[in-house]
Design a protein around this motif. Sequence first.
Motif, PDB file in Angstrom:
ATOM      1  N   TYR A 116     -52.893  44.306  47.345  1.00  0.00           N
ATOM      2  CA  TYR A 116     -53.007  44.475  45.896  1.00  0.00           C
ATOM      3  C   TYR A 116     -53.915  45.653  45.571  1.00  0.00           C
ATOM      4  O   TYR A 116     -55.021  45.757  46.087  1.00  0.00           O
ATOM      5  N   SER A 118     -55.747  47.562  42.417  1.00  0.00           N
ATOM      6  CA  SER A 118     -56.099  47.272  41.034  1.00  0.00           C
ATOM      7  C   SER A 118     -56.141  48.494  40.138  1.00  0.00           C
ATOM      8  O   SER A 118     -56.276  48.372  38.942  1.00  0.00           O
ATOM      9  N   PRO A 120     -55.165  53.064  39.699  1.00  0.00           N
ATOM     10  CA  PRO A 120     -54.109  54.045  39.907  1.00  0.00           C
ATOM     11  C   PRO A 120     -54.008  54.514  41.353  1.00  0.00           C
ATOM     12  O   PRO A 120     -53.018  55.077  41.761  1.00  0.00           O
ATOM     13  N   LEU A 152     -55.634  36.772  37.753  1.00  0.00           N
ATOM     14  CA  LEU A 152     -54.337  37.434  37.913  1.00  0.00           C
ATOM     15  C   LEU A 152     -53.290  36.404  38.265  1.00  0.00           C
ATOM     16  O   LEU A 152     -53.539  35.510  39.075  1.00  0.00           O
ATOM     17  N   THR A 168     -36.583  42.889  37.169  1.00  0.00           N
ATOM     18  CA  THR A 168     -37.890  43.150  36.555  1.00  0.00           C
ATOM     19  C   THR A 168     -37.848  43.112  35.033  1.00  0.00           C
ATOM     20  O   THR A 168     -38.681  42.452  34.406  1.00  0.00           O
ATOM     21  N   VAL A 172     -40.006  40.436  32.972  1.00  0.00           N
ATOM     22  CA  VAL A 172     -41.060  40.890  32.052  1.00  0.00           C
ATOM     23  C   VAL A 172     -40.841  40.281  30.674  1.00  0.00           C
ATOM     24  O   VAL A 172     -41.773  39.778  30.043  1.00  0.00           O
ATOM     25  N   GLU A 176     -43.437  37.801  28.813  1.00  0.00           N
ATOM     26  CA  GLU A 176     -43.967  38.113  27.479  1.00  0.00           C
ATOM     27  C   GLU A 176     -43.697  36.974  26.508  1.00  0.00           C
ATOM     28  O   GLU A 176     -44.549  36.632  25.692  1.00  0.00           O
ATOM     29  N   ARG A 186     -51.893  40.015  29.491  1.00  0.00           N
ATOM     30  CA  ARG A 186     -50.973  41.145  29.389  1.00  0.00           C
ATOM     31  C   ARG A 186     -50.105  41.171  30.648  1.00  0.00           C
ATOM     32  O   ARG A 186     -50.521  40.707  31.710  1.00  0.00           O
ATOM     33  N   VAL A 187     -48.934  41.721  30.515  1.00  0.00           N
ATOM     34  CA  VAL A 187     -47.999  41.820  31.620  1.00  0.00           C
ATOM     35  C   VAL A 187     -47.994  43.260  32.095  1.00  0.00           C
ATOM     36  O   VAL A 187     -47.818  44.184  31.300  1.00  0.00           O
ATOM     37  N   THR A 188     -48.231  43.454  33.388  1.00  0.00           N
ATOM     38  CA  THR A 188     -48.167  44.807  33.968  1.00  0.00           C
ATOM     39  C   THR A 188     -47.276  44.777  35.180  1.00  0.00           C
ATOM     40  O   THR A 188     -47.150  43.768  35.836  1.00  0.00           O
TER      41      THR A 188
END
Length: 188
Positions: A116, A118, A120, A152, A168, A172, A176, A186-188
């Motif tokens: 994972y 977290s 960029p 998470l 995906t 998503v 949401e 929030r969804v990322t």
Amino acid sequence: PVLSPLAGDPRIDGLAYAMVSSGTVAARYGADDPFAKPNVTLLELNFDAARTFGLDQSATGLGNVPTPNENEVVLSRDLAEDLRAQTGEVVDLFAYGGRYSLRVSAILPRVGIAGYASGPSSFSFNAFLAPGSIVRMAASAPPGQRPPPIVLGFVSNRGGVIEGRDLTDEVVTLLERQLEGAQGFRVT
């Protein structure tokens, strides 16, 4: 927990949860030669539960490594290499205003949940802690040094790593809808 109702959805083949915060990890090489890595992602993760994430247990990156106990830490390979740390050595974790000495019980590859990332960066400087560790550290922190941990929820689309990406957009939208009206998600 808020995602649990989605467990039976045919588009999803895995859910896993982790408590996340950040800290600094330092290897012990004497006062004149320390190695430290700031901004390490600290994750509390039940390895046994996370191994069931998705259909391919080998894709989690966790192998047969047991969940660390309160005196242990499991490091990502990237972090272990930067610190020149080996399994069995003691490292110091600095978080929430405290210093915690932990034995490295395992080193994990940059794959799946174990990898994972977290931010960029494509690197995963992760330190996996025993469940309850972050909450315990935060509770004993001096005032002003208690940034809230983040929970998470990992979601695995059915179909494997490559084929699952086709779902995906649908997943998503499903997430949401499930989180609609809930604060702090929030969804990322």
